[in-house]
Design a protein around this motif. Sequence first.
Motif, short mmCIF file in Angstrom:
data_model
loop_
_atom_site.label_atom_id
_atom_site.label_comp_id
_atom_site.label_asym_id
_atom_site.label_seq_id
_atom_site.Cartn_x
_atom_site.Cartn_y
_atom_site.Cartn_z
N ARG A 1 0.85 -1.18 0.00
CA ARG A 1 0.00 0.00 0.00
C ARG A 1 0.89 1.23 0.00
NH1 ARG A 1 -4.33 0.61 4.20
NH2 ARG A 1 -5.51 1.51 2.47
N ALA A 2 0.43 2.28 -0.66
CA ALA A 2 1.23 3.49 -0.78
C ALA A 2 0.71 4.56 0.17
CB ALA A 2 1.19 4.00 -2.21
N VAL A 3 1.63 5.31 0.78
CA VAL A 3 1.26 6.37 1.70
C VAL A 3 1.86 7.69 1.22
CG1 VAL A 3 3.23 5.85 3.22
CG2 VAL A 3 1.29 7.18 4.11
N TYR A 4 1.05 8.73 1.26
CA TYR A 4 1.48 10.08 0.90
C TYR A 4 1.40 10.94 2.16
CZ TYR A 4 1.12 14.85 -0.96
OH TYR A 4 1.29 16.19 -1.20
N VAL A 5 2.48 11.66 2.48
CA VAL A 5 2.52 12.47 3.69
C VAL A 5 2.91 13.91 3.34
CG1 VAL A 5 3.50 12.74 6.00
CG2 VAL A 5 3.23 10.45 5.03
N GLU A 6 2.14 14.87 3.86
CA GLU A 6 2.51 16.28 3.83
C GLU A 6 2.82 16.71 5.25
OE1 GLU A 6 -0.31 18.89 2.02
OE2 GLU A 6 -0.31 17.82 0.11
N THR A 7 3.88 17.51 5.41
CA THR A 7 4.32 17.91 6.74
C THR A 7 4.20 19.41 6.91
OG1 THR A 7 5.92 16.10 6.69
CG2 THR A 7 6.20 17.75 8.42
N TYR A 8 3.64 19.83 8.03
CA TYR A 8 3.49 21.24 8.37
C TYR A 8 4.16 21.49 9.72
CZ TYR A 8 -0.09 21.16 4.73
OH TYR A 8 -0.76 21.01 3.54
#
Length: 430
Positions: free
Chosen positions: A2-9
Motif C-alpha cells: 500500500r502506498a502512503v502520501y505524507v505532507e508535513t506542516y
Amino acid sequence: MRAVYVETYGCQMNLADTELLLGHLGRSGYSRTDDPASADVILLNTCAIREHAEERVMGRLGELQHHKTKRPDVQLGLAGCMAQHLKDKLPARAPFVDFVVGPDSYRRLPELLAQGDAFIDVRLGREETYSNIVPQRGAGVRAWISIMRGCDKFCTFCVVPYVRGRERSLPIDAVLDQVRTAVDGGYREIVFLGQTVNAYRDGDADFAQLLRRTNAIDGVERIRFTSPHPSDMTDAVIAALAECDKVCPQLHLPVQSGSDAVLARMERGYTRDQYLRLAERLRLAKPGLALSTDIIVGFPGESDADFEATCALMRAVRYDTAFMFKYSRREHTKAFNWDESVSDGEKSRRLQAVIAIEEHIAAEINDRSVGATFPVLIEGPARRGEGWLAGKTPQFKTAVFPWAGSAPGDTIPVRVTSATAHTLVGTAEI
C-alpha cells in the motif's frame, strides 16, 4: 504494498516525526509516494502552534477530499499536534476525515489502518519515545534526530505540553545508534531536536555528555541542536559548546520578549538581565557564535513600554536572525482565558517594527562577512539560477556560489563577495 502520501506542516520536530512515521509504516509494508493521486493512505502531519496553521491544514484537507470521492477506499487522516489539539472538533469540521492520530500513537497506526474503520487515537503517554524505530530519511546532508519528546515548561502561551505530553528522553545509546546510522547513510550534519533540547537526560547522562559523545563519533562533521531553553543552559552545556569542535558556532536561543513583566506573565523562568548575561557568556565561550531567537509581540498585557523593551533587547543582543510572530491565542493554554489588550492592528504594527529592526541588524552582520572565507557544506542547487549551488556556513548562514565541480555533501571554502540580510554570495576557493 500500500502506498502512503505524507505532507508535513510545522517545525523540524514535525519533519522528524514524518521520517519516523514513514520508517514505521515502511517496516509494516507501506511504500512512500509523492503523488496523492496514487496513494492508499493520505496523511497530513501537522503543527498546532499558531491559528493560521489550522486554517491552512483544514483547507488542504478539503482539497484532498476529492481523492476519496474518486477512490472511496482511500484513507485520509490527520496526525501530529493539530490532531491532538482538534480531536474533539474535527469530526464536525471535517467529517470526511477517516482517522486522527496523536504524537504518541504512531506505533499503533499500521494496525489501526489495517482495520479499515474510522478511528481517533490521541492518547498521550509518559513512556513513548519511539527509540527502536528507524526513521526513513530522504536525500540530504542533514539528519534530524529527536532526542526527547514533550515539554514540562508550561509557558502560558504555548500549547505544546498539551499536544505532545510531558517531557521524556530517549536512551543515550539509542540516540548514538541513530547518529551512527545517519553517518553511515551519508549525512554529514547531525541536528538534535527537542522542545527543550538541553534538558535532555538519560539517567546520569545529560545533554552535555551527549554532545561530547557525539563529537567523538567518526564521520560526524557538524553538530547542531534546537531549541534549547535559556533556563536549562547549564555550565556543563556551555563548556561542551566551547570544547567540542564539531558543535557549530550557531545557537537558537528563544527569548520571546524583552520585558520582565511580559516574561513573568509568560512564565518563562528567567529575567531580561539573566538572558542578556547568558547571551554574553555563550558568545565568550564560542567565538563567532551566531544567535537566533523567537519573538512574540502583542502578548496580553504588553504595553508600549514592554514592546520598546523587546526592541531594545534586540538591538543589544544583535541576533543574526529571528522568527517573529503576532501572539496567537491557543485553546487549553493559561493565556487563552486572558483578555486581549493589544488590537490586531497594533500587533501587526509591532510585528513590522521588529522585522525592520532585525532586517537592519542581520544586513549589518552579514555585510561584515564580505571578504571572509567560510567552510560551506553544500546542500544542492541554489534558487539563484542554473549553475549555482547553495549550502550552509558553520553559523547556519545560507551561502550561494557558482558551481565549481563540487557536489552536495562536499564542504568547500567559499569567499564572500556580497551579502544581504538573508544570504551570503561568494566564490568557491578550490
